[in-house]
Design a protein around this motif. Structure first.
Motif, PDB file in Angstrom:
ATOM      1  N   ALA A  85      -5.401  -8.565   5.199  1.00  0.00           N
ATOM      2  CA  ALA A  85      -5.326  -9.929   4.685  1.00  0.00           C
ATOM      3  C   ALA A  85      -6.698 -10.563   4.825  1.00  0.00           C
ATOM      4  O   ALA A  85      -7.466 -10.226   5.735  1.00  0.00           O
ATOM      5  N   GLU A  86      -7.004 -11.488   3.928  1.00  0.00           N
ATOM      6  CA  GLU A  86      -8.239 -12.253   4.042  1.00  0.00           C
ATOM      7  C   GLU A  86      -8.015 -13.360   5.055  1.00  0.00           C
ATOM      8  O   GLU A  86      -6.970 -14.022   5.055  1.00  0.00           O
TER       9      GLU A  86
ATOM     10  N   LYS B 272      -8.212  -8.620  -2.834  1.00  0.00           N
ATOM     11  CA  LYS B 272      -7.630  -9.704  -2.032  1.00  0.00           C
ATOM     12  C   LYS B 272      -8.618 -10.830  -1.751  1.00  0.00           C
ATOM     13  O   LYS B 272      -8.238 -11.872  -1.233  1.00  0.00           O
TER      14      LYS B 272
ATOM     15  N   PHE C   8     -11.823  -9.612   6.457  1.00  0.00           N
ATOM     16  CA  PHE C   8     -10.541  -8.936   6.322  1.00  0.00           C
ATOM     17  C   PHE C   8     -10.039  -8.411   7.648  1.00  0.00           C
ATOM     18  O   PHE C   8     -10.770  -7.784   8.412  1.00  0.00           O
TER      19      PHE C   8
ATOM     20  N   ASN D 139      -4.986  -2.938  -5.780  1.00  0.00           N
ATOM     21  CA  ASN D 139      -4.657  -4.345  -5.552  1.00  0.00           C
ATOM     22  C   ASN D 139      -4.494  -4.688  -4.072  1.00  0.00           C
ATOM     23  O   ASN D 139      -4.383  -5.871  -3.727  1.00  0.00           O
ATOM     24  N   GLU D 140      -4.463  -3.689  -3.218  1.00  0.00           N
ATOM     25  CA  GLU D 140      -4.384  -3.938  -1.774  1.00  0.00           C
ATOM     26  C   GLU D 140      -5.740  -3.849  -1.084  1.00  0.00           C
ATOM     27  O   GLU D 140      -5.827  -4.048   0.130  1.00  0.00           O
ATOM     28  N   THR D 141      -6.801  -3.541  -1.820  1.00  0.00           N
ATOM     29  CA  THR D 141      -8.118  -3.412  -1.190  1.00  0.00           C
ATOM     30  C   THR D 141      -8.785  -4.776  -1.043  1.00  0.00           C
ATOM     31  O   THR D 141      -8.349  -5.766  -1.622  1.00  0.00           O
ATOM     32  N   ALA D 142      -9.879  -4.797  -0.268  1.00  0.00           N
ATOM     33  CA  ALA D 142     -10.549  -6.060   0.039  1.00  0.00           C
ATOM     34  C   ALA D 142     -11.028  -6.814  -1.209  1.00  0.00           C
ATOM     35  O   ALA D 142     -10.768  -8.015  -1.325  1.00  0.00           O
TER      36      ALA D 142
ATOM     37  N   ALA E 289     -10.536 -14.072  -1.991  1.00  0.00           N
ATOM     38  CA  ALA E 289     -10.264 -15.301  -2.724  1.00  0.00           C
ATOM     39  C   ALA E 289     -11.255 -16.402  -2.373  1.00  0.00           C
ATOM     40  O   ALA E 289     -11.385 -17.363  -3.131  1.00  0.00           O
TER      41      ALA E 289
ATOM     42  N   TRP F  13       0.841  -1.184   0.000  1.00  0.00           N
ATOM     43  CA  TRP F  13       0.000   0.000   0.000  1.00  0.00           C
ATOM     44  C   TRP F  13       0.880   1.240   0.000  1.00  0.00           C
ATOM     45  O   TRP F  13       1.860   1.327   0.731  1.00  0.00           O
TER      46      TRP F  13
END
Lengths: 187, 182
Positions: free
Chosen positions: B52-53, B35, B43, B29-32, B37, B3
């Protein structure tokens, strides 16, 4: 906003719709490892921290009114929204040697102070009832219990404090509380 | 990829591809959503500016089994156990139906951690029943919650263990564990 072909892109737009919006995302708000993110309204989130307090010592309570233990039991101060999950865990035992032909119920509850005022209640407490017949055994049963309570709060800094009492029927009885834990999952 | 604290754009300055890549592409690319999956994930912050998830999982062993051990052991059917990726924290809940066959004896269920972290069972955070015998065995479903705050981040396995104290045979049935990774 919706970007439009041939319309100049301004710094003000980038600041409002890119910079400021990114600062409202989860990574933009993340400050504390182990915290999580809760919605506070449309298009708004807040970081919340899960906190707990644990006291390994045992306390004896004889009061029928909600009271603090001596020394005081676990206390958690947490920033919450309008709700929280309050998780109580503890060993509860009633001394049956003092109860002849009666029963007593020991309660482990909690109160909330600060932004919210919520008094302890038997309905939001762990409990254990020990019955004793005349001439019965002098030993006591003990159970380690846990339960989670969903509470409505006033958003802000709230203090959660373990409280204790015993409801005695018959002669005076002592309640013992061991290894009391209070965990607050702030929402 | 990390971030990047969003910059303040300035009127009159050239908007460069490097800035858009760092402050738009990499931050998105760092947002919920980027991330996410797994279904039912959530989160957790892992540090300032980082998420992180994480997942929640549970396991159960219904078989009624016994032990006379005075130190934490597996029963004939080990577990239940849950393996999850965690940060430094996790909420773990255990419960079982327990009983003992001797007055004053204590039947106890605890949690051991292996994998990235090694933590032995801790009786301070056990679920337990202490018998008040009088010739009548009491069976109770009891439980305990433990808030772990010093785990080593990574894949950690949480396993239920069992023991008894003050003599006798402890019986455990419908043994459950729930892990909320943080």
């Amino acid at each position: 906003m919706t970007w439009v072909a041939n319309v100049p892109l301004t710094a003000a737009q980038l600041n409002t719709f890119v910079r400021d919006n990114f600062n409202e995302t989860a990574p933009g708000r993340a400050t504390t490892a182990g915290s999580w993110f809760i919605t506070t309204g449309r298009n708004a989130i807040a970081e919340r921290v899960i906190k707990s307090a644990f006291d390994s010592f045992g306390v004896t309570v004889r009061s029928s009114n909600w009271s603090n233990a001596s020394p005081p039991g676990p206390i958690v101060v947490a920033e919450t929204g309008a709700q929280a999950l309050v998780w109580l865990t503890g060993d509860i035992e009633v001394d049956t040697t003092l109860v002849a032909d009666g029963f007593s119920t020991a309660y482990l509850g909690f109160e909330v102070t600060g932004a919210t005022s919520l008094s302890p209640s038997d309905e939001r407490a762990l409990s254990w009832t020990q019955m004793q017949a005349s001439g019965g055994a002098s030993s006591s049963a003990r159970y380690r219990q846990t339960y989670a309570y969903w509470v409505q709060l006033t958003a802000g800094s709230n203090t959660f404090t373990a409280k204790y009492r015993i409801n005695q029927r018959g002669p005076t009885a002592d309640a013992f509380f061991f290894r009391t834990q209070l965990a607050v999952v702030a929402l | 990829m990390t971030w990047n604290a969003p910059i303040t754009f300035v009127a009159g300055n050239a908007l460069e591809a490097a800035d858009l890549n760092a402050y738009v592409r990499d931050n998105l690319n760092e947002t919920a959503p980027a991330k996410a999956a797994n279904a039912t994930g959530y989160f957790i912050a892992t540090a300032r500016g980082a998420i992180a998830e994480r997942l929640c999982s549970a396991a159960v062993v219904t078989t009624s089994q016994t032990t006379t051990s005075t130190s934490p052991v597996d029963l004939a059917t080990p577990g239940p156990a849950v393996t999850l990726t965690t940060g430094t924290n996790a909420l773990v809940f255990i419960s079982a139906e327990m009983s003992g066959n001797t007055d004053e004896m204590i039947s106890m269920m605890t949690i051991a951690v292996t994998g990235a972290t090694t933590l032995a069972s801790d009786a301070e955070h056990s679920a337990l029943v202490k018998q008040n015998f009088d010739g009548v065995v009491t069976t109770a479903r009891v439980g305990a919650l433990r808030h772990f705050t010093t785990l080593i981040p990574g894949s950690n396995t949480f396993t239920a263990k069992y023991e008894q104290h003050n003599g006798g045979t402890a019986t455990f049935a419908n043994r459950r564990i729930v892990v909320i990774a943080l």
